[in-house]
Design a protein around this motif. Structure first.
Motif, PDB file in Angstrom:
ATOM      1  N   HIS A 134       0.838  -1.210   0.000  1.00 28.68           N
ATOM      2  CA  HIS A 134       0.000   0.000   0.000  1.00 28.68           C
ATOM      3  C   HIS A 134       0.864   1.248   0.000  1.00 28.68           C
ATOM      4  O   HIS A 134       2.042   1.205   0.330  1.00 28.68           O
ATOM      5  CB  HIS A 134      -0.903   0.010   1.243  1.00 28.68           C
ATOM      6  CG  HIS A 134      -1.869  -1.121   1.277  1.00 28.68           C
ATOM      7  ND1 HIS A 134      -3.020  -1.151   0.527  1.00 28.68           N
ATOM      8  CD2 HIS A 134      -1.833  -2.296   1.960  1.00 28.68           C
ATOM      9  CE1 HIS A 134      -3.662  -2.295   0.754  1.00 28.68           C
ATOM     10  NE2 HIS A 134      -2.953  -3.009   1.621  1.00 28.68           N
ATOM     11  N   ARG A 135       0.193   2.355  -0.337  1.00 26.56           N
ATOM     12  CA  ARG A 135       0.864   3.670  -0.244  1.00 26.56           C
ATOM     13  C   ARG A 135       0.759   4.163   1.194  1.00 26.56           C
ATOM     14  O   ARG A 135      -0.337   4.290   1.735  1.00 26.56           O
ATOM     15  CB  ARG A 135       0.183   4.676  -1.174  1.00 26.56           C
ATOM     16  CG  ARG A 135       0.467   4.452  -2.650  1.00 26.56           C
ATOM     17  CD  ARG A 135      -0.417   5.349  -3.512  1.00 26.56           C
ATOM     18  NE  ARG A 135      -0.180   6.781  -3.266  1.00 26.56           N
ATOM     19  CZ  ARG A 135       0.750   7.490  -3.894  1.00 26.56           C
ATOM     20  NH1 ARG A 135       1.529   6.902  -4.785  1.00 26.56           N
ATOM     21  NH2 ARG A 135       0.906   8.780  -3.639  1.00 26.56           N
ATOM     22  N   SER A 137       2.302   6.835   4.403  1.00 27.05           N
ATOM     23  CA  SER A 137       3.137   7.918   4.908  1.00 27.05           C
ATOM     24  C   SER A 137       3.432   7.668   6.375  1.00 27.05           C
ATOM     25  O   SER A 137       2.580   7.133   7.105  1.00 27.05           O
ATOM     26  CB  SER A 137       2.441   9.274   4.776  1.00 27.05           C
ATOM     27  OG  SER A 137       2.722   9.846   3.538  1.00 27.05           O
ATOM     28  N   ASN A 200      -2.374  17.792   4.745  1.00 28.51           N
ATOM     29  CA  ASN A 200      -1.106  17.279   4.221  1.00 28.51           C
ATOM     30  C   ASN A 200      -1.182  15.783   3.925  1.00 28.51           C
ATOM     31  O   ASN A 200      -0.585  15.306   2.960  1.00 28.51           O
ATOM     32  CB  ASN A 200       0.036  17.567   5.204  1.00 28.51           C
ATOM     33  CG  ASN A 200       0.408  19.037   5.228  1.00 28.51           C
ATOM     34  OD1 ASN A 200       0.331  19.723   4.210  1.00 28.51           O
ATOM     35  ND2 ASN A 200       0.773  19.545   6.395  1.00 28.51           N
ATOM     36  N   VAL A 202      -3.959  14.158   3.084  1.00 23.10           N
ATOM     37  CA  VAL A 202      -4.793  13.998   1.892  1.00 23.10           C
ATOM     38  C   VAL A 202      -3.982  14.333   0.636  1.00 23.10           C
ATOM     39  O   VAL A 202      -4.040  13.619  -0.364  1.00 23.10           O
ATOM     40  CB  VAL A 202      -6.066  14.874   2.005  1.00 23.10           C
ATOM     41  CG1 VAL A 202      -6.814  14.926   0.680  1.00 23.10           C
ATOM     42  CG2 VAL A 202      -6.961  14.339   3.119  1.00 23.10           C
ATOM     43  N   ASN A 203      -3.173  15.401   0.734  1.00 23.30           N
ATOM     44  CA  ASN A 203      -2.340  15.782  -0.418  1.00 23.30           C
ATOM     45  C   ASN A 203      -1.325  14.712  -0.788  1.00 23.30           C
ATOM     46  O   ASN A 203      -0.913  14.622  -1.936  1.00 23.30           O
ATOM     47  CB  ASN A 203      -1.577  17.083  -0.122  1.00 23.30           C
ATOM     48  CG  ASN A 203      -2.499  18.280  -0.201  1.00 23.30           C
ATOM     49  OD1 ASN A 203      -3.555  18.215  -0.823  1.00 23.30           O
ATOM     50  ND2 ASN A 203      -2.120  19.358   0.463  1.00 23.30           N
ATOM     51  N   ALA A 204      -0.898  13.943   0.191  1.00 23.59           N
ATOM     52  CA  ALA A 204       0.092  12.900  -0.077  1.00 23.59           C
ATOM     53  C   ALA A 204      -0.535  11.703  -0.793  1.00 23.59           C
ATOM     54  O   ALA A 204       0.178  10.816  -1.260  1.00 23.59           O
ATOM     55  CB  ALA A 204       0.760  12.457   1.225  1.00 23.59           C
ATOM     56  N   LYS A 205      -1.854  11.675  -0.853  1.00 25.57           N
ATOM     57  CA  LYS A 205      -2.592  10.611  -1.552  1.00 25.57           C
ATOM     58  C   LYS A 205      -2.152   9.218  -1.102  1.00 25.57           C
ATOM     59  O   LYS A 205      -1.781   8.376  -1.922  1.00 25.57           O
ATOM     60  CB  LYS A 205      -2.409  10.747  -3.066  1.00 25.57           C
ATOM     61  CG  LYS A 205      -2.946  12.070  -3.604  1.00 25.57           C
ATOM     62  CD  LYS A 205      -3.025  12.044  -5.113  1.00 25.57           C
ATOM     63  CE  LYS A 205      -3.748  13.245  -5.666  1.00 25.57           C
ATOM     64  NZ  LYS A 205      -3.230  14.544  -5.178  1.00 25.57           N
ATOM     65  N   VAL A 206      -2.177   9.016   0.200  1.00 23.15           N
ATOM     66  CA  VAL A 206      -1.789   7.703   0.715  1.00 23.15           C
ATOM     67  C   VAL A 206      -3.008   6.946   1.204  1.00 23.15           C
ATOM     68  O   VAL A 206      -4.077   7.524   1.407  1.00 23.15           O
ATOM     69  CB  VAL A 206      -0.766   7.833   1.874  1.00 23.15           C
ATOM     70  CG1 VAL A 206       0.572   8.310   1.346  1.00 23.15           C
ATOM     71  CG2 VAL A 206      -1.283   8.756   2.968  1.00 23.15           C
ATOM     72  N   GLU A 207      -2.820   5.643   1.401  1.00 26.75           N
ATOM     73  CA  GLU A 207      -3.916   4.833   1.932  1.00 26.75           C
ATOM     74  C   GLU A 207      -3.843   4.730   3.446  1.00 26.75           C
ATOM     75  O   GLU A 207      -4.849   4.605   4.121  1.00 26.75           O
ATOM     76  CB  GLU A 207      -3.855   3.426   1.322  1.00 26.75           C
ATOM     77  CG  GLU A 207      -4.071   3.407  -0.178  1.00 26.75           C
ATOM     78  CD  GLU A 207      -3.519   2.148  -0.810  1.00 26.75           C
ATOM     79  OE1 GLU A 207      -4.206   1.111  -0.759  1.00 26.75           O
ATOM     80  OE2 GLU A 207      -2.375   2.195  -1.328  1.00 26.75           O
ATOM     81  N   THR A 229     -12.225  10.766   4.377  1.00 28.08           N
ATOM     82  CA  THR A 229     -11.076  10.776   3.468  1.00 28.08           C
ATOM     83  C   THR A 229     -10.734   9.386   2.949  1.00 28.08           C
ATOM     84  O   THR A 229     -10.024   9.257   1.959  1.00 28.08           O
ATOM     85  CB  THR A 229      -9.815  11.295   4.190  1.00 28.08           C
ATOM     86  OG1 THR A 229      -9.572  10.428   5.303  1.00 28.08           O
ATOM     87  CG2 THR A 229     -10.000  12.718   4.677  1.00 28.08           C
ATOM     88  N   VAL A 231      -8.712   7.467   4.278  1.00 22.14           N
ATOM     89  CA  VAL A 231      -7.350   7.113   4.682  1.00 22.14           C
ATOM     90  C   VAL A 231      -7.416   6.439   6.053  1.00 22.14           C
ATOM     91  O   VAL A 231      -8.106   6.924   6.950  1.00 22.14           O
ATOM     92  CB  VAL A 231      -6.444   8.364   4.768  1.00 22.14           C
ATOM     93  CG1 VAL A 231      -5.018   7.969   5.111  1.00 22.14           C
ATOM     94  CG2 VAL A 231      -6.499   9.155   3.476  1.00 22.14           C
TER      95      VAL A 231
END
Lengths: 248, 225, 476
Positions: A134-135, A137, A200, A202-207, A229, A231
């Motif tokens: 997964h993506r 952060s 920040n 949400v902007n990183a578009k992570v799961e 979101t 996330v």
């Protein structure tokens, strides 16, 4: 030589996040570490100290020290609880003038480790064999980053997870705004800080957002959920337990 | 002056010192480990360490000066008069003040300029009507691009480098030190000392840097080898 | 979740939660603050990164300041002797009132009704301008931002950039109504700075008396140091006949070599410059250069009480660089005014309650998440989080928080100090979890839980605590 640790899960995780403690247990066992859970353990006393009732934390310190002083090494699954032990325990023990407690505390404190720090610095492992495609952060929580100086441990461990894509978070080092009772005593401020952290993320578009403190993650996920979101948040231990035998 | 300020007339002196002394009976808390409060290198938000400048001290000095937009000229000692004349002419400086201890050969050839040689005896008011000032420099700091004026005869009193709009400072290379830590092994404080690191500036409005508020708005440094 | 069960404990109409609220909601202010603090943070980061020995410098800075504080009585006496030796006059002031009186009487002795001033937090702390004005003396602030704030009858909101809360068009309008009456100005900062230059130059040339603060006072030589950018400081320190400098008792540095350490630490931490444009050093009176009379006012104003606190003492190490403001997540969203004190931000949150002890300042130790970013940038390594936590306890011990909160924490402590009591509590919560979860899912909650759910979801209580799972899975 078989290592043996006593797990300190913290009152908070015990009650609300048992899965993190179970994951830590799985990861440690998979590395051949014998895990014990001393049942008299309760709370490190951080909430009392940080709110201004330090003297009320003294019996908690006593309980912690009595519970763990027989243990070889203690692994805590919370950065802020570990920081509490390192930064405040000796001072709190000193308040009692109890020579026995003071000397036991002095011996105990250096044997208390945060989970990821224990894996990389004591066991000496960075790849625990986990898979998590997964993506992700990593949010370095304030206590883990600035009190314990743990940053590279978590990054190393995450970097070795199969399939995991580690995405930089803008202003990652900035506080999420939780701060224990700060989150309710200065609630509008706390949520204003949180709003920027969430933006920040949400902007990183992570799961998934990963950290070493479920308390901060609870706060962050509260807003991630409220804003739909999609996330999720996860303690590092749970990511590392993914794909290992015995994970529940 | 000030005869009415004998120590015995000041009960607060005794009171403050007593309060301080009784406060000091409590020992300060041990500051703890030196690791605490240190930024975790490599973590987000912490500056990436830049290796120390490997430039020669004089070149570093020049680079830092230029970085804060001072005009820099590099000449041989013999080239000072020509450099000064060039600056006076290109900046359209019509009037000039110089301290009496400054080497006269440096400014004698500047041509049609109203010249005031200041020996520090007259009033300071009036210098605001003069365009420029030339001074020497006791010491300069490369790492910070600092000119140190310490009231020597070739530097003059403070007012002359404050009121005119152009400051031309002649720095001999032997006066340049590497870092701030060496400063007070070079200069004393029996005269007033002024450290100048750039033209006067303000960032008070929306943090936008404006060069030139009250001090000289133009700083020209002549580095002489 | 421990705080869910606590009753509401922040309903007061004074203090930071209350004063910060309108600022948090002011999106323009927040945008201004964010861009300003981010910009200074980045500048600082760059110039700090140039210094390989930055951490050693910080350690030295801390050691020097601690050495002075731990021997403050002898350093004060030494400074006094040195200043007198070079022709200065030393005055001692127990509190702000006395310091104000000393300054006003000096101005009156010279028959003056105007003075020029260099930016000084210490004189702001004293309320000197108001006091002088009541005594018929007009004090002109000469730092551009301080001038703006003074003309607007406002208060500074940042230690370094006091007018950080105002934008250029507001300042243009202000100048057109005051110092530049009848002149059309654009809102270009260069034009505005020029307007202030023209206005102030007359003041500098005519003023007979100047008042300044003190960045550092060197005990060994009696040398006073003032750092600045604009040149207004040099004007005030050089042109008038009489100079009065006011300092807190803690502003001492032992030697000139020690001073050099701070000339490295301060500008890089403060403005993010390698060195600020102007630094002035003078030792008493210098014949033929500068003022003919120099007065140094040394003020306590409760600093000796701060000194007496073994944990709080380090607060006095502060050199007023404001680096802690620029990294603080709370300051970035509240600005300085919310702190209701001359000293805002993290340093203000520990200094104000110790110096002033007002009701509103007593809420400041809680105005922090304890994130520790302030400690990391502090050039003299003040452990601000440690002092914050210490002051929280001190304020509560002195009985300024509701006793219901104390009672709840006492119960919590009793439960958590025994493994078996905690077992019982967890089992009870598990048993009631359907009820609790339903209650938590209910829209608006009272008290503390309600403050949480304004912007955040609450978690559900899981079926089984870890300890129950551990025992069950081991057949215990």
């Amino acid at each position: 030589m078989t290592r043996s640790v006593s797990l300190f899960v913290s009152c908070f995780n015990d009650m609300l996040f048992p899965n993190t403690a179970r994951a830590a247990n799985v990861v440690l066992r998979s590395l051949g570490v014998k895990v014990e859970f001393p049942r008299r353990q309760t709370c490190c006393g951080q909430i009392h100290v940080n709110t201004g009732y330090a003297s009320m934390a003294v019996p908690l310190v006593r309980n912690f020290v009595n519970t763990f002083s027989g243990a070889e090494e203690i692994v805590a699954i919370s950065g802020s609880c570990t920081a509490m032990v390192r930064e405040h325990y000796l001072e709190l023990a000193n308040r009692t003038n109890d020579v026995n407690l003071i000397s036991k505390t002095r011996e105990l404190v250096p044997r208390v480790f945060e989970f990821s720090e224990y894996l990389t610095d004591v066991v000496g492992v960075s790849d625990v064999g986990a898979t998590y495609p997964h993506r992700v952060s990593y949010h370095p929580t304030c206590h883990s980053l600035r009190s314990l100086h743990i940053y590279e441990s978590a990054i190393k461990l995450l970097g070795a997870v199969r399939g995991l894509q580690l995405i930089d978070l803008s202003f990652a080092e900035q506080c999420c705004g939780f701060g224990g009772t700060f989150s309710v005593k200065n609630s509008p401020m706390s949520t204003a800080i949180l709003a920027d952290k969430v933006a920040n993320i949400v902007n990183a578009k992570v799961e998934t957002v990963v950290a070493l403190d479920n308390s901060c993650l609870l706060h962050i996920s509260g807003a991630l959920k409220r804003n739909n979101t999609g996330v999720s948040v996860m303690h590092l231990a749970e990511v590392l337990a993914h794909g290992l035998d015995g994970v529940v | 002056m000030a005869n009415n300020h004998l120590r015995s007339d000041q009960p607060s002196r005794t009171k403050i010192l007593n309060l301080v002394r009784s406060g000091l009976l409590n020992k300060a808390m041990d500051p703890g480990s030196s690791m605490a409060g240190v930024a975790t290198r490599g973590a987000p938000g912490t500056p990436l360490w830049i290796a120390g400048h490997d430039l020669e001290t004089v070149d570093l000095f020049e680079e830092v000066l230029k970085d804060y937009k001072a005009r820099v000229l590099r000449v041989d000692i013999e080239g000072i008069p020509a450099a000064v004349a060039e600056v006076i002419s290109s900046c359209h400086i019509k009037s000039l003040v110089v301290p009496s201890g400054l080497d006269r050969t440096w400014y004698e050839g500047v041509g049609q300029v109203q010249l005031v040689v200041d020996d520090g005896s007259g009033p300071a008011v009036g210098f605001e009507k003069i365009d420029g000032v030339i001074t020497g420099c006791s010491c300069a700091i490369a790492e910070t691009g600092t000119l140190v004026l310490s009231g020597r005869p070739d530097e003059g009193r403070r007012a002359i480098t404050l009121l005119p709009d152009f400051h031309i400072c002649i720095v001999k290379t032997e006066a340049i030190i590497r870092g701030v830590s060496e400063l007070f092994s070079r200069i004393g404080v029996s005269n007033p000392v002024t450290l100048i690191s750039g033209p006067s500036a303000t960032s008070d409005i929306e943090l936008k840097r404006v060069e030139g508020v009250h001090g000289p708005r133009n700083l020209i440094v002549v580095i002489a080898t | 979740m421990v705080w869910m069960v606590l009753s509401d404990m922040a309903g007061s109409r004074v203090g930071f939660p209350y004063t910060s609220l309108p600022r948090i909601e002011d999106s323009q202010l927040r945008a201004n603050l964010r861009s300003a603090t981010t910009a200074i943070r980045e500048k600082r980061g760059r110039v700090v990164a140039e210094k390989d020995d930055w951490e050693e410098l910080r350690l030295k800075g801390e050691q020097i300041r601690a050495e002075v504080l731990n021997n403050l009585d002898s350093y004060l006496v030494k400074l006094e002797a040195s200043v007198e030796n070079v022709g200065g006059v030393v005055h001692w002031a127990g509190d702000a009132g006395e310091a104000n009186e000393i300054v006003l009487s000096l101005v009156r002795q010279h028959g003056e009704s105007e003075v020029v001033k260099v930016k000084s937090l210490t004189t702001d702390e004293m309320g000197l301008n108001e006091y002088l004005s009541q005594g018929g003396v007009m004090a002109y602030e000469t730092d551009l931002a301080e001038l703006i704030v003074q003309l607007a009858h406002d208060k500074p909101s940042h230690i370094l950039v006091p007018a950080i809360h105002m934008n250029r068009s507001e300042i243009r309008d202000l100048f057109q109504g005051t110092i530049s009456k009848g002149t059309a100005l654009s809102d270009d900062p260069t034009v505005l700075a020029e307007a202030s230059r023209l206005y102030l130059r007359q003041k500098f040339l005519s003023a007979k008396i100047a008042i300044s603060g003190v960045n550092f006072a060197v005990a060994e030589t009696g040398t006073i140091c003032v750092v600045e950018s604009e040149g207004n400081g040099r004007m005030c320190l050089t042109l008038p006949k009489v100079l009065i400098s006011v300092m807190g008792i803690e502003k001492i540095i032992p030697t000139l070599d020690d001073l050099a350490v701070f000339l490295e630490l301060l500008p890089r931490s403060s403005t993010g410059e390698r060195m600020n444009p102007y630094t002035s050093l003078w030792s008493g009176v210098h014949k033929g250069d500068g003022p003919e009379e120099f007065h140094l006012v040394i003020m306590d104003n409760r600093r000796s009480a701060v000194l007496a606190d073994p944990v709080g003492r380090q607060t006095l190490q502060c050199i007023r660089c404001s680096a802690c403001l620029n990294v603080c997540p709370v300051y970035e969203r509240s600005g300085g005014h919310a702190y209701d004190s001359v000293y805002p931000g993290p340093i203000g949150a520990i200094l104000s309650p110790q110096l002033f002890g007002t009701e509103s300042s007593k809420s400041l130790p809680w105005a922090s998440t304890l994130c520790g970013a302030c400690y990391e940038v502090c050039p003299v390594r003040i452990n601000i989080p440690q002092v914050l936590v210490h002051l929280r306890e001190k304020v509560l011990t002195e009985g300024h928080r509701s006793s219901s909160e104390r009672f709840q924490f006492a119960i919590l402590s009793a439960v958590l100090s025994s493994g078996s009591r905690f077992d019982l509590a967890l089992r009870t919560i598990s048993r009631l979890r359907f009820l609790i979860n339903r209650f938590l899912a209910f829209g608006s909650l009272p008290g503390v839980a309600g403050k949480w759910t304004v912007a955040r979801e609450l978690p559900e209580i899981p079926k089984e605590s870890f300890r129950v799972w551990w025992r069950r899975s081991r057949g215990q």
